[in-house]
Structures are given as structure tokens and as C-alpha cells.
Design a protein around this motif. Structure first.
Motif, mmCIF file in Angstrom:
data_model
loop_
_atom_site.group_PDB
_atom_site.id
_atom_site.type_symbol
_atom_site.label_atom_id
_atom_site.label_comp_id
_atom_site.label_asym_id
_atom_site.label_seq_id
_atom_site.Cartn_x
_atom_site.Cartn_y
_atom_site.Cartn_z
ATOM 1 N N ARG A 1 -56.457 28.260 17.217
ATOM 2 C CA ARG A 1 -56.540 29.448 16.365
ATOM 3 C C ARG A 1 -57.992 29.727 15.964
ATOM 4 O O ARG A 1 -58.441 30.870 15.987
ATOM 5 C CB ARG A 1 -55.708 29.243 15.096
ATOM 6 N N GLN B 1 -51.962 28.870 10.182
ATOM 7 C CA GLN B 1 -52.448 30.244 10.082
ATOM 8 C C GLN B 1 -53.412 30.407 8.916
ATOM 9 O O GLN B 1 -54.460 31.033 9.030
ATOM 10 C CB GLN B 1 -51.258 31.204 9.908
ATOM 11 N N THR C 1 -42.394 27.471 5.733
ATOM 12 C CA THR C 1 -42.074 26.754 4.497
ATOM 13 C C THR C 1 -41.777 25.300 4.833
ATOM 14 O O THR C 1 -40.922 25.036 5.676
ATOM 15 C CB THR C 1 -40.804 27.349 3.841
ATOM 16 N N SER D 1 -51.359 27.145 20.171
ATOM 17 C CA SER D 1 -51.956 27.709 18.957
ATOM 18 C C SER D 1 -52.790 28.940 19.295
ATOM 19 O O SER D 1 -52.870 29.882 18.505
ATOM 20 C CB SER D 1 -52.781 26.655 18.211
ATOM 21 N N ARG E 1 -40.574 18.463 12.962
ATOM 22 C CA ARG E 1 -41.746 18.313 13.822
ATOM 23 C C ARG E 1 -42.427 16.984 13.566
ATOM 24 O O ARG E 1 -42.409 16.460 12.453
ATOM 25 C CB ARG E 1 -42.734 19.472 13.614
ATOM 26 N N VAL F 1 -39.543 22.063 8.591
ATOM 27 C CA VAL F 1 -40.061 23.358 8.160
ATOM 28 C C VAL F 1 -39.060 24.463 8.464
ATOM 29 O O VAL F 1 -38.182 24.307 9.315
ATOM 30 C CB VAL F 1 -41.415 23.705 8.836
ATOM 31 N N GLU F 2 -39.229 25.566 7.741
ATOM 32 C CA GLU F 2 -38.407 26.745 7.986
ATOM 33 C C GLU F 2 -39.324 27.895 8.351
ATOM 34 O O GLU F 2 -40.384 28.067 7.744
ATOM 35 C CB GLU F 2 -37.649 27.100 6.702
ATOM 36 N N VAL F 3 -38.913 28.685 9.318
ATOM 37 C CA VAL F 3 -39.742 29.802 9.746
ATOM 38 C C VAL F 3 -38.835 30.894 10.299
ATOM 39 O O VAL F 3 -37.781 30.608 10.865
ATOM 40 C CB VAL F 3 -40.793 29.340 10.785
ATOM 41 N N MET G 1 -48.555 35.213 15.263
ATOM 42 C CA MET G 1 -47.250 34.625 14.928
ATOM 43 C C MET G 1 -47.458 33.234 14.346
ATOM 44 O O MET G 1 -48.445 32.577 14.654
ATOM 45 C CB MET G 1 -46.398 34.469 16.192
ATOM 46 N N PRO G 2 -46.490 32.771 13.528
ATOM 47 C CA PRO G 2 -46.554 31.368 13.095
ATOM 48 C C PRO G 2 -46.369 30.454 14.304
ATOM 49 O O PRO G 2 -45.709 30.827 15.276
ATOM 50 C CB PRO G 2 -45.369 31.223 12.142
ATOM 51 N N PHE G 3 -46.954 29.254 14.217
ATOM 52 C CA PHE G 3 -46.858 28.277 15.305
ATOM 53 C C PHE G 3 -46.382 26.959 14.725
ATOM 54 O O PHE G 3 -46.997 26.424 13.799
ATOM 55 C CB PHE G 3 -48.234 28.108 15.958
ATOM 56 N N VAL G 4 -45.299 26.443 15.260
ATOM 57 C CA VAL G 4 -44.824 25.131 14.840
ATOM 58 C C VAL G 4 -45.011 24.201 16.038
ATOM 59 O O VAL G 4 -44.409 24.405 17.090
ATOM 60 C CB VAL G 4 -43.341 25.173 14.422
ATOM 61 N N SER G 5 -45.881 23.190 15.867
ATOM 62 C CA SER G 5 -46.164 22.320 17.003
ATOM 63 C C SER G 5 -45.299 21.074 16.967
ATOM 64 O O SER G 5 -44.828 20.655 15.906
ATOM 65 C CB SER G 5 -47.645 21.926 16.996
ATOM 66 N N PHE G 6 -45.092 20.492 18.136
ATOM 67 C CA PHE G 6 -44.397 19.209 18.302
ATOM 68 C C PHE G 6 -42.998 19.202 17.689
ATOM 69 O O PHE G 6 -42.617 18.271 16.990
ATOM 70 C CB PHE G 6 -45.230 18.061 17.695
ATOM 71 N N ALA H 1 -50.280 31.813 19.724
ATOM 72 C CA ALA H 1 -49.781 32.234 18.411
ATOM 73 C C ALA H 1 -50.827 33.080 17.697
ATOM 74 O O ALA H 1 -50.507 34.073 17.033
ATOM 75 C CB ALA H 1 -49.413 31.008 17.575
#
Ligand SMILES: Cc1cc2nc3c(=O)[nH]c(=O)nc-3n(C[C@H](O)[C@H](O)[C@H](O)COP(=O)(O)OP(=O)(O)OC[C@H]3O[C@@H](n4cnc5c(N)ncnc54)[C@H](O)[C@@H]3O)c2cc1C
Ligand SMILES: Nc1ncnc2c1ncn2[C@@H]1O[C@H](COP(=O)(O)O)[C@@H](O)[C@H]1O
Lengths: 246, 318
Positions: B102, B70, B180, A128, A156, A165-167, A136-141, A131
Motif C-alpha cells: 500500500r 489502510q 473491525t 496489498s 487471520r 476480524v469483520e469486514v 478496498m480493505p485487505f485482510v491478509s493470511f 487493495a
């Protein structure tokens, strides 16, 4: 796609940690080091699979001293194209994240992979922070990652379940169990790794904001109390009256 | 002052939020500073955080339906700056973990994740957490003026010390999310593993998935969440979110039943912070007995149903 995998080195999982007499240093003597399992088994392998499917490159980055090169070479043997070691002693998550961010900011990476946590300090912090430095977006696990052009669909782990999720690229992802299947390096990979570039770069100046000042061992458990298998009422009684847990 | 982010998933506080406020209040007391709770988005009766020690509750009203690290970290860091927070506390939960780093970067603050003790304030701000998967404890010193901590679950039981307080609304427009959320699936009815106080866990000694009925019966009677060893999840006998250990979920419940699990070091790494461990294994040499408080050396297929009956009897009498 340009992919970057952050790998760290950790003591092997069966290590019994011990410390210097004044409890300020972790004793490294006799400790076997491995690549952090989340980095090796899941993050690196999923990055390699994406490259195999869509082309591009997989680079490894590590913040650490020269003794980390064995673990980095293993990553090259598993299939990464090149590696960079930022030559510094990693003492805090923010220091590591700062160094990787400086290295990665001009690299144009589409996806930056990390492990879910390092199994020694169990911080789960670097991802994190990185990111945030890179905005930038962060997607964990992440437990599943599918790319469709520039859009990723990621499953996740969350408390007691999962989320999908979509990123869009570029983004940072931390890898949990399920993202890929462990790969064992083969002879050809090990030979090729010797010829792949392992660049060493110097760190940028940055003060560690939080550091370990001392260690302790947990209180030793008292001996186990064995209960007669025929008398489970006794076990329940002990849990109620002695342990006071139910 | 101490700022605590109180999570309210689906508009509801869970125990974790009360634990975080209780912890923030204790730190505030030690520093002689107030503890302020921050709520983001909907929350039923945010004022109840006062009961656990918040002297003030601020609530960011806006379209914050889905968690996005974020956006949430931006809200937390800007409130922390505005109000001059010296310590920021979040939970060591899946969302807390993605916020901590963050917030720390935004506030140029040192952070420690997964803390489980009160910080000491003399001669520097120092706080402890478990490292090496519970095999050791490390004390960290945070050297920056602002400190960010994530609190390990089940470390500080919620303490009701005050009364409801007024909620002050903050009008913050949520920026557009870059992530999303397409679907969320949670197992309903049971407490998620990381939060569970009582856990019934089983391993390869169960022989096959068809035998799990006795584990579920015991868990139901005890009111526990079920867990399993890694090979059990790897072979698909149980869903992988039940896998505990070094490479699975790390837990620290009050009570952990290990049934037909040998007690390999990688398994222990994820469960050895449990307060009380009960081991049921037919092998007297099983390493798990060394880590146990109570042991039963017998065939689990005989003992587990008997234990379930004993719990039923106990529940009926108490
Ligand atoms: C890098 C690494 C990471 C790992 N991470 C994890 C992890 O996170 N979590 C994890 O669990 N493992 C992990 N492992 C695997 C770990 O080393 C063990 O292999 C695993 O925990 C064993 O699972 P088990 O105890 O269910 O099975 P086994 O070791 O096969 O033990 C089964 C036990 O059941 C008992 N038993 C059998 N039948 C009966 C009966 N009828 N009644 C009573 N008792 C019975 C046996 O005596 C035995 O003790 C990891 C391994 C490695 C190398
Ligand atoms: N010294 C390091 N060099 C490169 N990557 C690292 C380093 N330390 C941690 N990481 C990455 O950050 C992840 C999380 O680590 P941590 O925040 O320490 O739990 C690891 O799984 C690695 O992917």
C-alpha cells in the motif's frame, strides 16, 4: 456473489533453481510448473465453496504469457466458471497488481482472493498493492472465512497467534493454510474446463518499478559434524564454543 | 532521509522495531542522510528509538488501537511525503507485509519485501532477498526515486549507537476503520516463531502428540519456541501455527533443532536459512543430515531427554 481469484504459476516445490551463466536469468528448462499452492488449495477452493453455498460466479485472473494456460485450465477444471489471462510477462509485483486492478475495477467483484504469497519469489506483495489500487480493505493470511450477507468474519494469522476480524464486501483477502481443503480435479471437471472461456486481454502500459537484476546461490553448507549420542554434553559444548550460538 | 516505521504492538516495541531502526540508520549513514523513526499510536518511551540510531522520532497520536493497513499506510505515506523520505523501511512482519504494498502504491515507489542485506547505492539502488524459499538469492534494482523495503527478521541485530531523543507529536485523527477486530489470540509466554532465535522442532518420528513432553522440556530449558513438520500439524498433533516449511511459516532462527523430521525439500525450504541446524534422527540416510551442521544419529526418545539434561547442567554452570 461475484468472486475473483488471482492465480499465479510457480515452479514445482522440489525444483532446484539454477541460473544462466551470467546469473541474470532463471533457467526454465526442465522445470515443472504448478499453480501456486496457496492460490489453488485455499483461495480457489474457498471461493468455490462460497459460490456453492450462496450462488454467483468464480472467475480466475492471471497475468502471464500463453504458457500459463495449462495452469489456468486446471483452475477451470477444479471448478471456476471462466478465466482471463492478461497477456504479459510478470516481472514485478506492482506491475501485476496494476494489471489486475485495471481488469477488476469495473467487474463489481464482492471478494477478490489471492494466495498468501507466491512460493517462488515469496513476495506477499500483490494483495496489498491490489487493495490499494482498488481502494478496498485487505485482510491478509486468512485461515477461515465465513460470509453472512455482505459481512465476512475472517480468522487471520498474526505473529504467534490469530486475530478475528469483520469486514464488509467488497474486500481483498489472501489465503493461508486452513482456509479450505485442497480439491483434486475429476474427469468431468477436466472435460468441462475445455469448454469454459479463457479470455486473453492485453496489458495496460506500466513500468516495472523494481526488477531482479541478478541471482546467487546460498553458500554451500560444510559437512555435518556427527556427535556421539551418548555424549550430549559434547553437543552443548560445540553449540557454545564452536557455533557460539548459546 | 530514511523513514522507519517502528511497530509498537500493544504499546510495546519488540526487537523487530529496533532491528528496523538499526537497518534504517545504516542505510541513512551510507546515503549521508538522517534516519527518522515513526511511531503510530501508543508506545512506551518512543524516545528510546534514538538509541538504535533514529535522529528524530515522530509519533502519530490518535486512536490507533487496532492495526488497519489502510489507515496505517496512509499515515506512513503522508509522513514520508511531508518529510521527503527517499527510503521507507517497515518490518517483514504480518502487519509490515500488508503495509508495504500500500505504501509503495501511494508513493509510486518500487518495493522489495523481505530484504536481508544492506542495499548498494553505486550504479542504482540494489538490494537482496531470499527467493525460492531460501534456495536462491535475488538482487533487485529499484528504479523509482522513492524506495520501500520490508526487513526480514533476525537479519540485522539491533545495535545501540546513540541515546534517547525527543519525541515530536503529530496530531493525526485516525479515520474510521473499515476492518473491525473482534478478537486477538496470541500464545503468551513464548516468542512467536517468526521472531524466535532458538527453535525446537519435531516431526512424525515423535509417533504421537502424547510424546511432546520431551520436546517441550527441551524447549523450556533452551528457551526456545516449538515448531513442527507439516504432517504433524495436518493430523492435529500440534497447532497449525507451529507448521514450518514451504507452505507453513518460514523462519531463520540462530539455532534450529530438527527432531524426528526427515528433511523433505518442502520442509527445508522454510528452515534452511537458519544459522545453525542440529538434526536428531535414527536413520543415517535421512536427507536432513545433508542440511545439518551437527547431527546425532540415534533414537530420539533416548537422546532428547539426555540433551535436556546436558543443557540443564550447562545452564547451572554458566
Ligand atoms: C506441495 C508440498 C508442500 C509441502 N510443504 C511442507 C511444509 O511446509 N513443511 C513440511 O514440513 N512439509 C511439507 N510438505 C511435506 C513434506 O514433503 C514431507 O512429507 C514432510 O515434511 C515429512 O514430515 P516428517 O519429516 O515429520 O515425517 P517423515 O517424513 O515421516 O519423517 C519422520 C522422520 O523421523 C525419523 N524417526 C522416526 N522415528 C524416530 C525415532 N524414534 N528417533 C529418531 N528419529 C526417528 C525417521 O527416520 C524419519 O526421518 C509438503 C509437501 C508438498 C507436496
Ligand atoms: N502473475 C500473477 N497473476 C495473477 N495473480 C498473481 C500473479 N502473481 C501473484 N499473484 C497473486 O498474488 C499472490 C501473492 O503473490 P506475491 O505477491 O508474488 O507473493 C499470489 O498467491 C497470487 O494469488
Amino acid at each position: 456473489m461475484k468472486l475473483l481469484v488471482c492465480v499465479t504459476q510457480t515452479p514445482e516445490t522440489t525444483t532446484t533453481p539454477s541460473f544462466s551463466a551470467d546469473n541474470t536469468e532463471f533457467n526454465t528448462a526442465g522445470v515443472n510448473y504448478i499453480m501456486n499452492p496457496y492460490d489453488e488449495w485455499y483461495a480457489l477452493v474457498r471461493a468455490l465453496e462460497l459460490k456453492e453455498a450462496a450462488g454467483g460466479s468464480v472467475s480466475i485472473v492471471n497475468v502471464g504469457p500463453g504458457t500459463n494456460d495449462t495452469v489456468i485450465r486446471k483452475g477451470l477444471a477444479i471448478g471456476a466458471d471462466d478465466a482471463t489471462r492478461i497477456n504479459a510477462e510478470p516481472k514485478s509485483a506492482m506491475y501485476v497488481a496494476k494489471q489486475i486492478a485495471e481488469f477488476a475495477k469495473a467487474g463489481g467483484y464482492d471478494v477478490i482472493f489471492l494466495g498468501k504469497e507466491s512460493i517462488d519469489y515469496n513476495g506477499a506483495e500483490v494483495g496489498s498493492m491490489l487493495a490499494e489500487y482498488l481502494d478496498m480493505p485487505f485482510v491478509s493470511f486468512g485461515t477461515k472465512l465465513e460470509m453472512n450477507g455482505n459481512t465476512a468474519t475472517i480468522n487471520r494469522d498474526i505473529e504467534g497467534g490469530e486475530e478475528v476480524v469483520e469486514v464488509a464486501t467488497p474486500f481483498v483477502i489472501s489465503a493461508a493454510k486452513g482456509l479450505a481443503e485442497q480439491r483434486i480435479p475429476n474427469m468431468r471437471g477436466i472435460m468441462m474446463a475445455k469448454r469454459k472461456p479463457l479470455n486473453v486481454v492485453e496489458p495496460v502500459a506500466f513500468d516495472d518499478p523494481a526488477v531482479v537484476v541478478s541471482y546467487d546461490l546460498p553458500n554451500a553448507k560444510s559437512a555435518v559434524k556427527m556427535v556421539d549420542p551418548e555424549n550430549m554434553d559434547e553437543l552443548v559444548r560445540l553449540l557454545h564454543e564452536e557455533a557460539k550460538i548459546i | 532521509m530514511v523513514l522507519v516505521y517502528a511497530e509498537s504492538p500493544k504499546g510495546q516495541f519488540k526487537k523487530a522495531a529496533f532491528e528496523a531502526v538499526t537497518y534504517g540508520k545504516k542505510i541513512g549513514d551510507a546515503m549521508g542522510k538522517p534516519c527518522v523513526a515513526l511511531v503510530i499510536g501508543n508506545a512506551e518511551n518512543a524516545g528510546q528509538l534514538g538509541v538504535y540510531g533514529a535522529s528524530q522520532v515522530v509519533q502519530a497520536n490518535g486512536a490507533f488501537e487496532n492495526f488497519d493497513s489502510q489507515i496505517f499506510s496512509e499515515v506512513i505515506a503522508s509522513v514520508a511525503k511531508q518529510m521527503g523520505a527517499e527510503v521507507v523501511v517497515v518490518n517483514h512482519s504480518s502487519s509490515g507485509k500488508s503495509l508495504l504494498g500500500r505504501i509503495a502504491v501511494k508513493l509510486e515507489a518500487g518495493s522489495v519485501s523481505g530484504v536481508n542485506t544492506m542495499p548498494t547505492l553505486d550504479g542504482g539502488f540494489k538490494v537482496k532477498k531470499n527467493v525460492f524459499s531460501g534456495k536462491a538469492i535475488a538482487q533487485y534494482e529499484i528504479k523509482t526515486p522513492v524506495k520501500v523495503l520490508s526487513l526480514m527478521g533476525n537479519s540485522f541485530p539491533p545495535v545501540a549507537s546513540g541515546a534517547d531523543v525527543a519525541v515530536q507529536a503529530l496530531d493525526i485523527t485516525a479515520p474510521a476503520a473499515r476492518i473491525t477486530v473482534k478478537a486477538v489470540e496470541t500464545v503468551d509466554g513464548t516468542v512467536p516463531l517468526p521472531e524466535a532465535e532458538l527453535v525446537v522442532s519435531a516431526g512424525r518420528g515423535m509417533k504421537g502428540p502424547e510424546n511432546w513432553g520431551i520436546i517441550e522440556d527441551l524447549a523450556n530449558v533452551v528457551g526456545a519456541t516449538t515448531a513442527c513438520s507439516r504432517p504433524v500439524a495436518d493430523t492435529g498433533w500440534r497447532p497449525h501455527h507451529e507448521h514450518v516449511g514451504q507452505t507453513g511459516v518460514a523462519i531463520r532462527p540462530n539455532l534450529y533443532f530438527a527432531i524426528g523430521i526427515s528433511g523433505a525439500i518442502q520442509h527445508l525450504a522454510g528452515v534452511n536459512s537458519s544459522k545453525v541446524i542440529v538434526v536428531i534422527n535414527k536413520d543415517p540416510e535421512a536427507p536432513f543430515f545433508k542440511a545439518a551442521d551437527y547431527g546425532v544419529c540415534a533414537d530420539l526418545f533416548d537422546v532428547v531427554p539426555r540433551l535436556t539434561e546436558a543443557f540443564k547442567k550447562f545452564k547451572a554452570e554458566n
